[in-house]
Design a protein around this motif. Sequence first.
Motif, short mmCIF file in Angstrom:
data_model
loop_
_atom_site.label_atom_id
_atom_site.label_comp_id
_atom_site.label_asym_id
_atom_site.label_seq_id
_atom_site.Cartn_x
_atom_site.Cartn_y
_atom_site.Cartn_z
N GLU A 1 0.83 -1.20 0.00
CA GLU A 1 0.00 0.00 0.00
C GLU A 1 0.87 1.26 0.00
N LEU A 2 1.94 1.20 0.78
CA LEU A 2 2.80 2.36 0.92
C LEU A 2 3.57 2.67 -0.36
N ASP B 1 6.89 -0.04 5.85
CA ASP B 1 5.94 -0.24 6.95
C ASP B 1 6.68 -0.32 8.29
N LEU B 2 7.81 -1.05 8.26
CA LEU B 2 8.60 -1.22 9.47
C LEU B 2 9.24 0.10 9.91
N SER C 1 12.51 9.29 -4.18
CA SER C 1 12.18 9.57 -5.58
C SER C 1 11.30 8.50 -6.22
N TYR C 2 11.52 7.21 -5.87
CA TYR C 2 10.85 6.15 -6.62
C TYR C 2 9.41 5.94 -6.19
N ASN C 3 9.20 5.77 -4.89
CA ASN C 3 7.80 5.58 -4.48
C ASN C 3 7.49 6.41 -3.23
N GLY C 4 8.13 7.56 -3.14
CA GLY C 4 7.86 8.44 -2.01
C GLY C 4 6.45 8.99 -2.06
N MET C 5 5.96 9.42 -0.92
CA MET C 5 4.56 9.85 -0.83
C MET C 5 4.27 11.05 -1.71
#
Lengths: 281, 297
Positions: A43-44, A247-248, B127-131
Amino acid sequence: MNRWSKRPSGANVLAGAFLVLVAVVILYPVLMAVLGSFKTNAELSGGGSFWPAHWQFANYSKAWKGANFARFSWNSLFVSVAATAGTLIVAAMAAYAADRRDFPGKRLAIAIQASTMFISIGAVVLKPQFDLMVAVGLHRTLWGVVLILIAGHAGTYFMLASFMRSIPRDLDEAAMIDGSGFFRTFRSIILPLLKPGLGVAGLFVFRSAWNEYILPSVFTMTNPKLQTLTVGLANLRYGVSAAMQTDLMLAGACISLLPLLLVYLLANKSFVQVTAGSVKG
Amino acid sequence: MHRTRIKLEAVAFTLPSLLLTLALGIYPIFWAIRYMFYEYAGYGTPKFVGLYNFERLYHDERFWNAVTNTLVYAGGKLLVTLPLSLLLAVLLNRRMRGAGLFKTIFFMPTVLSASVMSIVFYVIFNSYNGMINQLLQQLGWSRGVEWLGANYAMLTMILIAIWGAVGNYMLLFLAGLQGIPRDIYESASIDGARPVQQFFYITIPMLGPVLQMVMLLAITVSLKGYESIMVLTQGGPFGKTDVMFLYVYKMFFPVASTTAEVQQFGYGSAVGFAAALLIGAVTLIYFYASKKLNSLY
C-alpha cells in the motif's frame, strides 16, 4: 468579544487561511508517519488511499519483536532516564554551591560552564570522549553515553541557577542557624522548592537525550544490542536488507515519536514558557 | 573552622559538575588542538606534520564544497525561517480564537527527533515511491521530482530544516512581541497607520534587541546542523549536500555507503577547528553588522 469574530474582514480571513495552511504542512509528515505505520508495504509503495485499507497493527508487533524495537526502546528509556536524573543532580548541586556560597575558583567554574556552550568543533570531540570511555572501561555499556550526556549540563546548570535565585535566601539561612548543614539545607529546603524548575529542566534534558542520535550511533556501531531507537531506526535506512521496509520504518518511527508527542501534549505549557523565557532572559 | 568546612562542602558540590565538564567538554577541545598538527589514522604512533593539515585544507576541494554547501544550507533555511516565523508570531500575537492550538502545532517539530523525522521524510521524499511523488503521479505528473537527486537534494534538506525550525523561532519572536505595549498599536491605528506600516514602524524597531539575539542564535545553530543530512543523504549525491560538520564527522567515522575511507583524526581535527573558526567569523561579522544597523535606527 474578540477582534476575530467581530470583524471577519478580508485580511483576517486571509490570515486565518494562511495559518491553517502552515498547520497542515507542519502536521503532514507526522500524520503520514502515523497513518503509514498502519498500512501494508504494498500500500505504501503503490500509492494507496489516505487512510489504511486495513489497519495493520501487526506492523508494530513486527517492529517490536522482529526488528528489535523492544530492545531499542528499553535502551532509549535507560539512556534518557539515567541522563535526566544525572544531569539534574549534578547541575542542581553545582548551581546550589555557586548561587549560595563563595569558594575559591567559583568564577572560573562558571566561566568553564559558559564556554562549553559556545565552542563547537563538531564530531571531533567524540573521538577523545570515546577514548576516555575505553580507558575507564565504559565503552561497551550505555553508561558511557549517559556520562557524556550528563557532562553536557551547562544549559541545565544556568537554567537551574536562575530558578535558584528566586528562592529566598532567608529560608536556607534560617535553616542553617537552626543547625541544618550545607547538605541538609540543600536536600530539605532547596530541592523541594526547586521542584518546578527541576521538572521543566528535566523535560528538556529528557527530550534531547531521547532524541540524541550521533553520540549513541558512534558508541554502538559495533554493538547492535545497545542501540537506541534513533540509531536502530536510522540503520533501517542504510541496513543490509536491500528491500525497503517502509511499513517497518514508519512503525519504528512512531514508536520513537509517540512517547515524546504525548509528553509534549501533556506539558506543552512548560516547553513553551521556557523557550519563550530564554529571550526575556 | 565552620567557614572553611562550608567552603569545602561548596567545592565538593561543584566537583562532579566540574570534573565531568573538564574531562568530556574541555579536554576534547585541547585534544583537537593538539592533533590538528598530526597525521593519525587511529593506529600506530601519530606523526607530527606541523601546519601541513592546514595547507591540505586550503587545497581541499571537498572542504570548500562543504563550506559553500553550509552557507547555502544555512542561508536558505534562515531566509525563509526567520521572516516566516516572524509573520506567524505577528499573526498569533493578535487576540484570536485558536491561537493556543496553532502555537502547539507549530512548535511540535521542535520536540521531535531530527533523525527520526529524517527517516519519515525519506519515506515522503523518496524519488521512486515516495509519498509526494505518488501524490504528483495521481495528479497526472507521472515523472515526479527527484527530491533526493543531485538537483533537488539541497532544496529538500532546506525544506526539512525549515519545517523543524519555524515553530521554535515563532515562539521566541512571540515572547518579544508580547513585550511591546498594545497601546502603541492602538494610538497608531487611531492616527491612521495601516497594519503593514505598523509592522515596519513599530514592530520591527521595538523588536530590535530580541530580533538580533534570535538571529545570532539562528545563524550559529544552522551553520552547525548536520544530523538530518547525515541520516537522509549522507552528504550525497555527489557531495551536493555535504556540509562542514558532516565532512568532519566522516573524517572520524567513515560512513558505510561512501567509498572506503580511512579515519583521519589529525586532518579531521584541523577541519573541525577551521569550521569552528568560520562559524565564529560569520558570527562576528553579523555582530558588527547588526551594531552598525543599530546606530542607524
